[in-house]
Design an enzyme around this catalytic site. Sequence first.
Site, PDB file in Angstrom:
ATOM      1  N   LYS A 275      -9.743  -2.956   8.387  1.00  0.00           N
ATOM      2  CA  LYS A 275      -8.469  -2.461   8.895  1.00  0.00           C
ATOM      3  C   LYS A 275      -8.702  -2.014  10.337  1.00  0.00           C
ATOM      4  CE  LYS A 275      -5.500   1.630   8.346  1.00  0.00           C
ATOM      5  NZ  LYS A 275      -5.174   2.779   7.466  1.00  0.00           N
TER       6      LYS A 275
ATOM      7  N   GLU B 184       0.855  -1.193   0.000  1.00  0.00           N
ATOM      8  CA  GLU B 184       0.000   0.000   0.000  1.00  0.00           C
ATOM      9  C   GLU B 184       0.886   1.237   0.000  1.00  0.00           C
ATOM     10  OE1 GLU B 184      -2.165   2.579   3.496  1.00  0.00           O
ATOM     11  OE2 GLU B 184      -2.265   0.399   3.640  1.00  0.00           O
TER      12      GLU B 184
ATOM     13  N   THR C 149      -4.951   5.594   2.948  1.00  0.00           N
ATOM     14  CA  THR C 149      -5.359   6.879   3.520  1.00  0.00           C
ATOM     15  C   THR C 149      -6.293   7.623   2.573  1.00  0.00           C
ATOM     16  OG1 THR C 149      -3.081   6.941   4.385  1.00  0.00           O
ATOM     17  CG2 THR C 149      -4.534   8.738   5.000  1.00  0.00           C
TER      18      THR C 149
END
Length: 216
Positions: free
Chosen positions: A131, A43, A72
Amino acid sequence: MQPDDLLSALRDRRILAIVRGNDPDAALDAVLALFRAGVDLVEVSLTTTGALAVLERARAVLGPYAALGAGTLLTVADARAAARAGAAFAVTPGLTEAVGEAQSLGMPVLAGAVTPTEVALAWAEGATAIKLFPGSLGGPGYLRALRDPFPDVPFVPVGGVDAEAARGFLAAGALAVGVGGPLVGTAARAGGDVAGLPARIAAFRTLAEEFPCSTS
């Protein structure tokens, strides 16, 4: 990438490498070094300077099938930009508007949540996995407690996950763990320790192998 593909990658690799930093060239070097070393689930956080360009350049080198995602993601615009840059999956810090948009663009989503209510909402929204962020807030004991009411939800703790915490989370039933600094080091920030990646990767792989994944 389809949702099942992301789940399979998380289940098989057990480690999601997270790259973030303030030097685009160093971040790109870190991404490519991770893939070369066999960490092929990565990521790139949008907090990275020039993150979209890093994604585009990495995708051009790695090809269309690499498991390279964007993290994000906060907004609809973030999700659209990440998809254009070549992200195969999306990661959010919470239940942001990017969750639904990323799904509509064909990206499976690792959606951030920490409370039982957030977990339930993210799962109902169709998140591929949760997550657990920040993972350091409750640690492995909190994950173990969450799995009692959510036994079928795949959790990926992120935030403050070093080798010791990773061992605890995997033992508590995490599908995988997301690891940034303890794995990538300062490589993405300053390009200073890419050479140290293989040793850190080997340590985390050994750790993951201690806990064969039993989560479907």
